[in-house]
Design an enzyme around this catalytic site. Structure first.
Site, PDB file in Angstrom:
ATOM      1  CD  GLU A 221      -8.419   5.913  24.066  1.00  0.00           C
ATOM      2  OE1 GLU A 221      -9.472   5.429  24.482  1.00  0.00           O
ATOM      3  OE2 GLU A 221      -8.314   6.464  22.961  1.00  0.00           O
TER       4      GLU A 221
ATOM      5  CG  ASP B  84      -5.290   4.123  20.147  1.00  0.00           C
ATOM      6  OD1 ASP B  84      -6.506   3.970  19.997  1.00  0.00           O
ATOM      7  OD2 ASP B  84      -4.644   5.004  19.544  1.00  0.00           O
TER       8      ASP B  84
ATOM      9  CE  LYS C 105      -6.108   4.913  16.586  1.00  0.00           C
ATOM     10  NZ  LYS C 105      -5.644   6.135  17.253  1.00  0.00           N
TER      11      LYS C 105
HETATM   12  N1  HSE Z   1      -6.386   7.983  22.044  1.00  0.00           N
HETATM   13  C1  HSE Z   1      -6.210   8.121  20.642  1.00  0.00           C
HETATM   14  C2  HSE Z   1      -5.159   9.157  20.366  1.00  0.00           C
HETATM   15  C3  HSE Z   1      -7.446   8.485  19.878  1.00  0.00           C
HETATM   16  O1  HSE Z   1      -4.636   9.765  21.292  1.00  0.00           O
HETATM   17  O2  HSE Z   1      -4.819   9.351  19.222  1.00  0.00           O
HETATM   18  C4  HSE Z   1      -8.356   7.333  19.723  1.00  0.00           C
HETATM   19  O3  HSE Z   1      -7.761   6.287  19.072  1.00  0.00           O
END
Ligand code: HSE
Length: 428
Positions: free
Chosen positions: A192, A203, A207
């Site tokens: 990212e 991240d 989720k």
């Molecule tokens: N950067 C994330 C990943 C994807 O590597 O899975 C987007 O959430």
């Protein structure tokens, strides 16, 4: 002809371009499945002239996502801008206020503002859907909100950041250091813009917090996720764990316990033979456990143009069909405020210590573990030729508090060099 469902797409990066391609190339399939044509009225991005590998002919252009969200000829606002605040939030709020349905891939936005936005959607009689926000192409939101809605969910686990899984896999398979594997992932464009979102576990934590809300009927509580990234995982631990039959994964776990809602995103050991242990490269996996269904394993691409656009279109087609599911699977007002669990469920732990190689050293370590109530299951001292001895210990199930007491007491033994490594072994 049935009225078309008209999209306004904000954000024409990889995912946005992928959505435009699907709408342009699969119009007959989308109409057959959605029961009405699906069209694009207008788009919006920062750069108007950039070549995105797909034609934007026939679409109105807006510079401002808020203006796009409010257009008369937009039924569904597709938010692919990203970011927890700023234009993404302003435009999503504007769209809901204007009575539009919203489809978003923005995990940060929902992790921080999910409850308020879900309430706003319901007030407006709109739906707010986010399949693409979690685990890319894996339809896990749909699985939890719909297919598994008749279950009491006991636990959701997952590897939900492909970049971290890629780095850990390359460390293991190619013997790269963390820094080398990170540089490789960077070169491949996996990271990212702010790499800490990936390697810091943020991240994936976003989720996890969204899945926890659906699974347990609770308000999204990202701030309560216990977060640890992969920056401290060493090649040595990956090797030693492999030798003892484990893989190291950045694993998310959420479960409702008698002590409250537990949400953890941290490097853990999992059995190498388990589905999670066999997950290599940039792939994602989510494991769901329900009282009726038992265990479900979902595996697939967690990022990229096609997979993420596929998830966006799944939500869009639902809206075309008239399927209207609450954002988190039940009306926002019925989501409870969960008490965060202050301590993690007891588990076995992997410990790696460097001991001074002198008589009684191992006995002293065993004693502090025993005094803290931590029982040793397996132990290994590797051959060595210096003044120190690397020792690996797998404990029986213990609380983190007991383990921390033992680790703190190890300093006082004066036989342990440096800081011991302790990694949780998740029973999957
Ligand atoms: N950067 C994330 C990943 C994807 O590597 O899975 C987007 O959430």
């Amino acid at each position: 002809m049935t009225e078309p469902l008209r999209l306004g797409i904000a954000g024409l990066g990889t995912v946005g371009a992928g959505v435009v391609k699907i709408v342009r190339q699969k119009s007959a399939l989308l109409e057959a499945r959605g029961g009405r044509p699906i069209t694009i009225s207008a788009v919006c991005a920062r750069n108007r002239v950039k070549d995105r590998g797909v034609s934007l002919d026939g679409y109105a252009w807006e510079d401002d996502p808020v203006a796009l969200a409010q257009r008369e000829d937009v039924d569904v606002f597709v938010e692919l801008v990203g970011g927890s605040d700023g234009p993404a939030k302003a435009a999503t709020e504007a769209a809901l206020k204007a009575g539009k349905d919203v489809v978003t891939a923005n995990k940060a936005l929902l992790a921080h503002h999910g409850q308020v936005l879900a309430e706003a959607a319901e007030m407006a009689g709109s739906v707010l859907r986010f399949e693409a926000a979690v685990a890319g192409g894996i339809p896990v939101v749909k699985a939890l909100t719909e297919g598994l809605a008749g279950n009491d969910i006991s636990r959701v686990m997952g590897v939900m950041n492909g970049t971290c899984n890629y780095i850990l896999t390359r460390m293991e398979s190619a013997g790269l250091t963390y820094e080398q594997a990170f540089a490789e992932a960077d070169g491949l464009g996996y990271l990212e813009a702010d790499p800490n979102l990936d390697v810091g576990g943020i991240d994936a934590g976003h989720k996890l917090s969204l899945l926890a809300s659906i699974a347990f009927g609770t308000q999204v509580a990202f701030d309560a996720v216990e977060l640890e990234g992969i920056g401290r995982v060493s090649i040595e631990d990956i090797r030693q764990a492999a030798d003892m039959g484990y893989k190291v994964k950045l694993l998310g776990v959420c479960q409702m316990t008698g002590r409250g809602l537990e949400q953890r995103m941290s490097p853990c050991l999992v059995p190498a033979s388990s589905p999670l242990g066999q997950l290599d490269g940039g792939t994602n996996m989510v494991v769901i456990e329900g009282d009726q269904v038992g265990q479900i394993v979902l595996r697939g691409p967690g990022a990229g143009e096609g997979p993420t656009a596929s998830a966006v279109m799944g939500d869009v087609i639902d809206i075309a069909r008239g399927t209207r599911v609450s954002t988190f699977g039940q009306p926002a007002a019925t989501l409870s405020k969960a008490t965060p669990a202050q301590t993690a469920t007891p588990a076995p732990y992997y410990l790696r210590l460097i001991l001074l190689d002198k008589p009684g050293a191992l006995a002293k370590v065993a004693a502090v573990l025993g005094e803290a109530g931590v029982s040793i299951n397996r132990m290994r001292q590797r051959s060595h030729d210096q003044n120190t001895a690397p020792v690996l210990i797998v404990t029986h199930k213990t609380t983190r508090a007991a383990l921390d007491t033992a680790l703190a007491a190890m300093v006082g033994t004066q036989v342990v060099e440096g800081e011991p490594v302790a990694l949780r072994i998740e029973q999957v």
